[in-house]
Design a protein around this motif. Structure first.
Motif, mmCIF file in Angstrom:
data_model
loop_
_atom_site.group_PDB
_atom_site.id
_atom_site.type_symbol
_atom_site.label_atom_id
_atom_site.label_comp_id
_atom_site.label_asym_id
_atom_site.label_seq_id
_atom_site.Cartn_x
_atom_site.Cartn_y
_atom_site.Cartn_z
ATOM 1 N N UNK A 1 -114.052 8.152 9.313
ATOM 2 C CA UNK A 1 -113.918 8.722 7.954
ATOM 3 C C UNK A 1 -113.912 7.598 6.922
ATOM 4 N N UNK A 2 -114.665 7.782 5.836
ATOM 5 C CA UNK A 2 -114.738 6.771 4.787
ATOM 6 C C UNK A 2 -113.774 7.073 3.655
ATOM 7 N N UNK A 3 -114.281 6.918 2.438
ATOM 8 C CA UNK A 3 -113.464 7.165 1.255
ATOM 9 C C UNK A 3 -113.168 8.662 1.124
ATOM 10 N N UNK A 4 -111.897 8.993 0.991
ATOM 11 C CA UNK A 4 -111.478 10.392 0.867
ATOM 12 C C UNK A 4 -110.632 10.549 -0.400
ATOM 13 N N UNK A 5 -111.120 11.379 -1.325
ATOM 14 C CA UNK A 5 -110.390 11.618 -2.573
ATOM 15 C C UNK A 5 -109.021 12.221 -2.301
ATOM 16 N N UNK A 6 -108.957 13.124 -1.312
ATOM 17 C CA UNK A 6 -107.688 13.780 -0.962
ATOM 18 C C UNK A 6 -106.667 12.761 -0.466
ATOM 19 N N UNK A 7 -107.109 11.854 0.408
ATOM 20 C CA UNK A 7 -106.206 10.818 0.934
ATOM 21 C C UNK A 7 -105.758 9.871 -0.179
ATOM 22 N N UNK A 8 -106.699 9.465 -1.025
ATOM 23 C CA UNK A 8 -106.369 8.556 -2.135
ATOM 24 C C UNK A 8 -105.341 9.200 -3.049
ATOM 25 N N UNK A 9 -105.543 10.489 -3.349
ATOM 26 C CA UNK A 9 -104.605 11.219 -4.209
ATOM 27 C C UNK A 9 -103.229 11.324 -3.571
ATOM 28 N N UNK A 10 -103.198 11.597 -2.268
ATOM 29 C CA UNK A 10 -101.923 11.699 -1.547
ATOM 30 C C UNK A 10 -101.170 10.367 -1.572
ATOM 31 N N UNK A 11 -101.896 9.278 -1.288
ATOM 32 C CA UNK A 11 -101.297 7.939 -1.317
ATOM 33 C C UNK A 11 -100.786 7.623 -2.715
ATOM 34 N N UNK A 12 -101.618 7.934 -3.705
ATOM 35 C CA UNK A 12 -101.249 7.660 -5.096
ATOM 36 C C UNK A 12 -99.952 8.370 -5.470
ATOM 37 N N UNK A 13 -99.846 9.644 -5.136
ATOM 38 C CA UNK A 13 -98.663 10.436 -5.493
ATOM 39 C C UNK A 13 -97.412 9.903 -4.796
ATOM 40 N N UNK A 14 -97.532 9.603 -3.496
ATOM 41 C CA UNK A 14 -96.375 9.074 -2.747
ATOM 42 C C UNK A 14 -95.881 7.772 -3.359
ATOM 43 N N UNK A 15 -96.805 6.831 -3.578
ATOM 44 C CA UNK A 15 -96.415 5.527 -4.118
ATOM 45 C C UNK A 15 -95.942 5.631 -5.568
ATOM 46 N N UNK A 16 -96.575 6.511 -6.339
ATOM 47 C CA UNK A 16 -96.166 6.704 -7.732
ATOM 48 C C UNK A 16 -94.732 7.210 -7.797
ATOM 49 N N UNK A 17 -94.402 8.144 -6.913
ATOM 50 C CA UNK A 17 -93.040 8.691 -6.871
ATOM 51 C C UNK A 17 -92.038 7.646 -6.395
ATOM 52 N N UNK A 18 -92.435 6.843 -5.401
ATOM 53 C CA UNK A 18 -91.525 5.823 -4.862
ATOM 54 C C UNK A 18 -91.308 4.674 -5.846
ATOM 55 N N UNK A 19 -92.388 4.190 -6.432
ATOM 56 C CA UNK A 19 -92.275 3.088 -7.397
ATOM 57 C C UNK A 19 -91.515 3.551 -8.634
ATOM 58 N N UNK A 20 -91.783 4.793 -9.065
ATOM 59 C CA UNK A 20 -91.067 5.421 -10.191
ATOM 60 C C UNK A 20 -91.046 4.493 -11.410
ATOM 61 N N UNK A 21 -92.234 3.998 -11.783
ATOM 62 C CA UNK A 21 -92.328 3.035 -12.882
ATOM 63 C C UNK A 21 -91.872 3.644 -14.208
ATOM 64 N N UNK A 22 -92.127 4.936 -14.405
ATOM 65 C CA UNK A 22 -91.699 5.592 -15.644
ATOM 66 C C UNK A 22 -90.176 5.733 -15.692
ATOM 67 N N UNK A 23 -89.582 6.021 -14.545
ATOM 68 C CA UNK A 23 -88.125 6.135 -14.474
ATOM 69 C C UNK A 23 -87.426 4.804 -14.664
ATOM 70 N N UNK A 24 -88.178 3.713 -14.422
ATOM 71 C CA UNK A 24 -87.608 2.365 -14.569
ATOM 72 C C UNK A 24 -87.815 1.776 -15.959
ATOM 73 N N UNK A 25 -88.454 2.536 -16.863
ATOM 74 C CA UNK A 25 -88.705 2.048 -18.224
ATOM 75 C C UNK A 25 -87.435 1.540 -18.912
ATOM 76 N N UNK A 26 -86.299 2.276 -18.833
ATOM 77 C CA UNK A 26 -85.064 1.766 -19.452
ATOM 78 C C UNK A 26 -84.626 0.413 -18.889
ATOM 79 N N UNK A 27 -84.857 0.202 -17.585
ATOM 80 C CA UNK A 27 -84.491 -1.082 -16.949
ATOM 81 C C UNK A 27 -85.371 -2.195 -17.506
ATOM 82 N N UNK A 28 -86.677 -1.929 -17.598
ATOM 83 C CA UNK A 28 -87.608 -2.925 -18.131
ATOM 84 C C UNK A 28 -87.282 -3.269 -19.580
#
Length: 196
Positions: A1-28
Motif C-alpha cells: 500500500x502506498x500513500x493513503x489519505x485515510x491513514x494520513x488523516x488518522x495519523x494527523x488527528x492522533x498526533x494533533x490531539x496528543x501534541x495539543x499545540x492549541x491547548x498549549x498556547x497559554x504556556x507558550x
C-alpha cells in the motif's frame, strides 16, 4: 500500500490531539511574557527530526528487548487512553518534570511537542499504518506547530479561552476512541499469534 489519505488523516488527528499545540498556547505565551525566546522554526524542525528518528530507531529498541509491535501498540493504546482522560476530565496523570534549560528544546520540543505520548503513538501506529503515511501526517502537524508558534497572539484572539477549552475536550474524546480501536485491533492480532 502506498500513500493513503485515510491513514494520513488518522495519523494527523492522533498526533494533533496528543501534541495539543492549541491547548498549549497559554504556556507558550507565558514564556514570551517572561522574555524567553521561543524559536518557531527550530521547535518544528527539532520536533520533526526527533520524532522521525524515534519512528525508526524505536522499533530497533523494541527488538532489543524482544517486544513485538502489537504488544507495544496495546501498551501505547493504554497510554493514549490515559492522556485522553486527562484532556476530557482536566486531571493530571503525567507530570511535566522536565529539567530547566533551553526554552525551545526544553520544554517546548520535549516534552510539550515530542513527548512520551507522541513517541508511544508513533510506534503504536506502525502496527497499522505505512511509515510514509505516518511521516506525512507528522509533517503536517509540524507545519501547524510552526504556524501556531509564529502567530501566538493571533491564535489566542482567534480561538479565545473558550475555544481552546472546547477543542481540548473534543480531541480528547476522539483520542479516546482511537485508543480503544488501537487496543482492540492489536489485541486481536496478539491473540491470533498465541493460538498459532
Amino acid at each position: 500500500m502506498g500513500i493513503s489519505f485515510t491513514q494520513i488523516l488518522s495519523v494527523f488527528v492522533v498526533l494533533f490531539a496528543l501534541i495539543d499545540v492549541l491547548g498549549s498556547v497559554p504556556i507558550f505565551l507565558n514564556f514570551q511574557q517572561k522574555g524567553e525566546d521561543v524559536n518557531p522554526k527550530q521547535a518544528a524542525v527539532y520536533s520533526f527530526v526527533i520524532m522521525t528518528a524515534f519512528l525508526f530507531v524505536g522499533e530497533l529498541i523494541l527488538h532489543l528487548f524482544n517486544v513485538d509491535v502489537s504488544s507495544f501498540a496495546i501498551a501505547g493504546a493504554l497510554v493514549i487512553f490515559i492522556i485522553s482522560v486527562e484532556m476530557i476530565f482536566g486531571i493530571e496523570v503525567f507530570r511535566n518534570d522536565a529539567p530547566p534549560g533551553s526554552t525551545t528544546l526544553v520544554p517546548i520540543v520535549f516534552p510539550l511537542i515530542a513527548g512520551p505520548g507522541t513517541f508511544t503513538a508513533l510506534l503504536s501506529m506502525r502496527a497499522e499504518f505505512q511509515v510514509s503515511n505516518i511521516i506525512i501526517g507528522l509533517l503536517f502537524n509540524m507545519i501547524i506547530v510552526f504556524l501556531v508558534l509564529k502567530n501566538l497572539k493571533f491564535v489566542k484572539r482567534l480561538l479565545g479561552v473558550g475555544g481552546v477549552y472546547v477543542m481540548r475536550k473534543f480531541f480528547g474524546i476522539i483520542l479516546m476512541g482511537i485508543a480503544v480501536k488501537l487496543f482492540t485491533s492489536n489485541l486481536h492480532i496478539l491473540l491470533q499469534s498465541f493460538s498459532q
